[in-house]
Design an enzyme around this catalytic site. Structure first.
Site, PDB file in Angstrom:
ATOM      1  N   SER A  13       0.954  -0.942  -0.103  1.00 53.35           N
ATOM      2  CA  SER A  13       0.102  -0.193  -0.297  1.00 53.35           C
ATOM      3  C   SER A  13       1.037   1.226  -0.121  1.00 53.35           C
ATOM      4  O   SER A  13       0.599   2.823  -0.491  1.00 53.35           O
ATOM      5  CB  SER A  13      -0.872   0.420   1.278  1.00 53.35           C
ATOM      6  N   THR A 101      15.127  -1.377   0.413  1.00 57.81           N
ATOM      7  CA  THR A 101      15.133  -0.832   1.856  1.00 57.81           C
ATOM      8  C   THR A 101      16.445  -1.013   2.328  1.00 57.81           C
ATOM      9  O   THR A 101      17.235  -1.400   1.950  1.00 57.81           O
ATOM     10  CB  THR A 101      13.999  -1.473   2.996  1.00 57.81           C
ATOM     11  N   HIS A 156      16.846  14.815  -0.830  1.00 55.80           N
ATOM     12  CA  HIS A 156      15.639  14.014  -0.739  1.00 55.80           C
ATOM     13  C   HIS A 156      14.456  14.322  -0.003  1.00 55.80           C
ATOM     14  O   HIS A 156      14.196  16.093   0.457  1.00 55.80           O
ATOM     15  CB  HIS A 156      15.774  12.069   0.129  1.00 55.80           C
ATOM     16  N   LYS A 160      11.910  11.374   4.916  1.00 55.70           N
ATOM     17  CA  LYS A 160      12.996   9.828   4.605  1.00 55.70           C
ATOM     18  C   LYS A 160      13.197   9.469   6.282  1.00 55.70           C
ATOM     19  O   LYS A 160      13.952  11.125   6.595  1.00 55.70           O
ATOM     20  CB  LYS A 160      14.358  10.088   3.262  1.00 55.70           C
ATOM     21  N   THR A 167      21.913   5.355  -1.423  1.00 55.44           N
ATOM     22  CA  THR A 167      22.235   5.610  -2.620  1.00 55.44           C
ATOM     23  C   THR A 167      23.936   5.993  -1.917  1.00 55.44           C
ATOM     24  O   THR A 167      24.988   6.164  -2.869  1.00 55.44           O
ATOM     25  CB  THR A 167      22.408   6.196  -3.615  1.00 55.44           C
TER      26      THR A 167
END
Length: 267
Positions: A13, A101, A156, A160, A167
């Site tokens: 979801s 993740t 970001h 977050k 990354t």
């Protein structure tokens, strides 16, 4: 006829999870056999993502979903505190984990690698599934051989949970594999505001920007005498990660052990 790969999606979801469900439903080589989201309610997974009913009801419990679905692969885009346990559960059921993740420790990755090998299955933890982002990392590592003075700035959204991003950490690791530690900047420099020079990694700095309205960008800046080089990647939509997820689901069926980093399965 090629046998379909049976895919379970946890975090179905969520914003990334919905994109993965769409990918699986629209890929002729994949079959959605389970979708897990603890708070979504007993809704059809296809309806949840706006594609119409598909016959798969979203489940609140991962373990029962894996037990009943006979899935080949689990795709997980949840949160750091849940992803580790989800990965262990998948491996226990012989399901190949593909984890988007971040936040795993090197010790956890090694432990999960051993578990995958003992079950004879493959797995993947990837901080980024964007083909462009992976190329950015590869180009940065190559550039660092010739321009060792480098800093990373990643951007970001303000929701977050981790900083720096997975990354950025992966980019730093790739750079450090080919670049000896070099302490940059003036050795006499002093921060008048703590943290203003960013996080320290093998002599260079990583800066994390968190702002509303930002999706995901990263810039790797190299400095040399009389010149700079900037390598930048910008993501604008979560759908941009899905070609990489598709590759990962298919590749994970072909090897044994847990791989860290999507670049290792790129052709």
């Amino acid at each position: 006829m090629t046998q379909l790969i049976k895919v379970a999606v946890t975090g179905a979801s969520g914003r990334m999870g919905r994109e993965v469900v769409k990918l699986v439903l629209e890929d002729e080589q994949l079959e959605l056999v389970a979708a897990v989201a603890p708070t979504a309610g007993p809704v059809d997974a296809g309806t949840l993502v706006g594609l119409g009913p598909c016959g798969i009801t979203v489940s609140p419990d991962l373990e029962s979903a894996l037990r009943e679905s006979n899935a080949d692969v689990l795709v997980d885009f949840t949160v750091p505190h849940a992803a580790y346990n989800n990965t262990r559960t998948a491996i226990e059921y012989g399901v190949r984990p593909i984890i988007g993740t971040t936040g795993f420790t090197p010790e956890q990755i090694e432990e999960l690698n051993g578990q995958c090998k003992s079950r004879g299955i493959g797995g993947l933890i990837a901080p980024n599934f964007s083909i462009g982002a992976i190329l950015m990392m590869k180009f940065a590592a190559e550039a660092s051989k010739y321009l060792p003075h480098v800093e990373i700035i990643e951007y970001h959204g303000d929701q977050k949970l981790d900083a720096p991003s997975g990354t950025a950490v992966k980019t730093a690791e790739l750079i450090s594999e080919v670049r000896e530690e070099l302490r940059q900047g003036n050795p006499q420099e002093k921060e008048t505001i703590e943290g203003s020079r960013g996080g320290y990694y093998d002599g260079f700095r990583i800066h994390s920007v968190r702002l509303p309205g930002v999706f995901a960008q990263q810039e790797v800046i190299f400095g040399g005498f009389g010149q700079t080089l900037k390598i930048r990647h910008d993501s604008y939509d979560r759908a941009g990660y899905m070609p990489g997820v598709s590759v990962a689901v298919k590749k994970v069926m072909t090897y044994t052990g847990l791989i860290y980093g999507f670049e290792h399965i790129m052709d």
